[in-house]
Design a protein around this motif. Structure first.
Motif, short mmCIF file in Angstrom:
data_model
loop_
_atom_site.label_atom_id
_atom_site.label_comp_id
_atom_site.label_asym_id
_atom_site.label_seq_id
_atom_site.Cartn_x
_atom_site.Cartn_y
_atom_site.Cartn_z
N ALA A 1 12.15 -22.66 -5.31
CA ALA A 1 11.14 -23.12 -6.27
C ALA A 1 10.53 -24.45 -5.88
N HIS A 2 11.28 -25.31 -5.20
CA HIS A 2 10.83 -26.68 -4.98
C HIS A 2 10.59 -27.02 -3.51
N THR A 3 10.63 -26.04 -2.63
CA THR A 3 10.30 -26.29 -1.22
C THR A 3 9.19 -25.34 -0.79
N PRO A 4 8.38 -25.74 0.15
CA PRO A 4 7.30 -24.85 0.61
C PRO A 4 7.84 -23.61 1.30
N ASP A 5 7.01 -22.54 1.34
CA ASP A 5 7.39 -21.33 2.06
C ASP A 5 7.63 -21.66 3.52
N GLY A 6 8.63 -21.02 4.09
CA GLY A 6 8.98 -21.27 5.46
C GLY A 6 10.05 -22.34 5.65
N THR A 7 10.46 -23.01 4.56
CA THR A 7 11.50 -24.04 4.67
C THR A 7 12.86 -23.37 4.88
N ALA A 8 13.56 -23.82 5.89
CA ALA A 8 14.87 -23.23 6.20
C ALA A 8 15.92 -23.73 5.21
N VAL A 9 16.91 -22.91 5.00
CA VAL A 9 18.02 -23.27 4.12
C VAL A 9 19.33 -22.84 4.78
N ALA A 10 20.32 -23.67 4.65
CA ALA A 10 21.64 -23.39 5.23
C ALA A 10 22.68 -23.36 4.12
N VAL A 11 23.50 -22.31 4.13
CA VAL A 11 24.56 -22.15 3.15
C VAL A 11 25.88 -22.10 3.91
#
Length: 429
Positions: free
Chosen positions: A340-350
């Motif tokens: 919701a709060h980052t632009p499309d294409g922003t990577a995320v690590a879990v």
């Protein structure tokens, strides 16, 4: 408090006993001294008549009878004859012979009693008797021992009474404390017994009234939440029907899965609203299974928005003290914030790994613009949302015995670290 009350009574009792026993002990010593002096003076005066009128043979016999009883008595005649206990003439004897008066002199060995007898034709005779230190203090030690024993007995009785009295005061206070702790653990059935002094009974009644009022308010809140959750079922049903009517099977499956997730969340809200969970219950789940399932769900949306999802999942099971539905809601909230709060294409690590003391540590990091942690609080956010996502994660961490940390990423973005405590018992499904 019980200890302090007992010490207070002990100190007060000791002061009272000292104020009573010390003067009494001094008085007893004075009485014993006066008794010994009076007895010696009486014996000496009993011989005065004989010394003043009898001949020397009768006087010698009388003095010998007195000394036979253990009394030290010496008679000094004017011609220098000494009858009775042999003793040199002391200054007190010389003074009595010259002045013709009786006196008592205190010496290092005791008290010297001198009686002048002026009835003899040849001059003044002197009767001397000595009261030793042992005679002056005879019976004093025994009397002091009795007084000391009596004082110790009174002190013990006072301590016993003080302990009973303090117990009657502290027991209701301890019960009030225990009830308040039970209320703090969400045991709203806890009630205090109105016992003890009137003030404590009033506090117990106020605490019971407060517990009842809290129970009523929570019940109203649960009913309102349950009613709201039930109202959400109608639009959920409409969404399910819309999903089933989609022409694309893949799209229909994706939307249907989202509706299923929303329905599970609503069902969980209804369950929590209708039935209060026992705060001591050891609910648990496998964090590896739950996190893996939720990341797989969000990976579909990540592909549509061009995001790269890096999942580093430790081998399970990783039991944590959080119910599966709550942990799923936490993962959804954290990943939902990223989407919701980052632009499309922003990577995320879990990343999910085992905790150092058991449980698990979940880290969700992104490379977005970041979010200052101090600007997020329950019910408010700087990004136009409700601000409840991080609060859900924080509450779950606190309930499990862990914590939630927010920090900036290595270069940019936000790094959320969620520590979850281990359960007491866990059975792998």
């Amino acid at each position: 408090m019980r200890r302090r009350l007992t010490l207070l009574v002990a100190a007060t009792t000791c002061l009272v006993l000292l104020a009573f026993l010390v003067p009494l002990a001094v008085l007893l010593r004075g009485v014993a001294r006066d008794r010994a002096l009076v007895a010696a003076t009486t014996e000496a005066q009993g011989v005065v008549a004989v010394v003043g009128t009898a001949d020397r043979a009768a006087l010698r016999l009388t003095v010998e009878q007195v000394t036979a009883t253990g009394r030290s008595m010496t008679v000094y005649l004017p011609d220098g004859t000494v009858l009775g206990t042999p003793a040199a003439r002391t200054p007190a004897v010389e003074l009595a012979a010259r002045a013709g008066r009786s006196l008592t002199v205190t010496g290092p060995d005791g008290n010297e009693i001198v009686v002048a007898v002026t009835g003899r034709p040849e001059g003044t005779a002197v009767i001397r008797t000595v009261v030793s230190r042992a005679e002056l203090t005879r019976g004093v030690d025994r009397s002091w021992l009795v007084l000391g024993t009596l004082g110790v007995a009174l002190l013990l009785v006072g301590l016993l009474v003080a302990d009973r009295l303090a117990g009657s005061l502290t027991a209701p206070i301890s019960e009030l404390s225990a009830v308040s702790h039970r209320l703090a653990r969400a045991d709203l059935t806890a009630r205090a017994r109105p016992t003890g002094p009137p003030e404590l009974r009033e506090v117990a009644g106020a605490l019971n009234h407060l517990a009842g009022r809290i129970q009523e308010l929570l019940q109203d809140e649960r009913e309102q939440l349950a009613d709201l959750s039930h109202r959400l079922r109608t639009p959920l049903t409409s969404l399910r029907l819309e999903a089933e009517s989609l022409a694309d099977p893949a799209e229909a499956a994706r939307v249907g899965a989202a509706v299923d997730g929303l329905e599970r969340a609503v069902t969980g809200l209804i369950r929590q609203a209708r039935w209060r969970r026992d705060p001591d219950a050891d609910t648990a789940c496998d964090a590896a299974a739950v996190v893996g399932e939720r990341v797989a769900f969000w990976s579909v949306l990540a592909e549509d928005t061009g995001r790269e999802v890096d999942l580093d999942l430790a081998d399970g099971p990783l039991p944590v003290r959080v119910p599966a539905d709550e942990l799923a809601a936490v993962v959804d909230a954290l990943l939902g914030n990223v989407f919701a709060h980052t632009p499309d294409g922003t990577a995320v690590a879990v990343t999910l790994r085992a905790g150092p003391a058991g449980g698990a540590v979940l880290v969700v990091a992104d490379e977005g613009p970041g979010l200052p942690a101090e600007r997020v609080r329950r019910g408010a956010s700087s990004a136009g949302s409700t601000g409840l996502g991080l609060d859900i994660a924080r509450r779950a961490a606190r309930t499990s015995g862990g914590r939630l940390d927010l920090a900036a990423g290595a270069v940019r973005g936000l790094r959320v670290t969620l520590e979850l405590g281990p359960p007491r018992t866990f059975t792998s499904p």
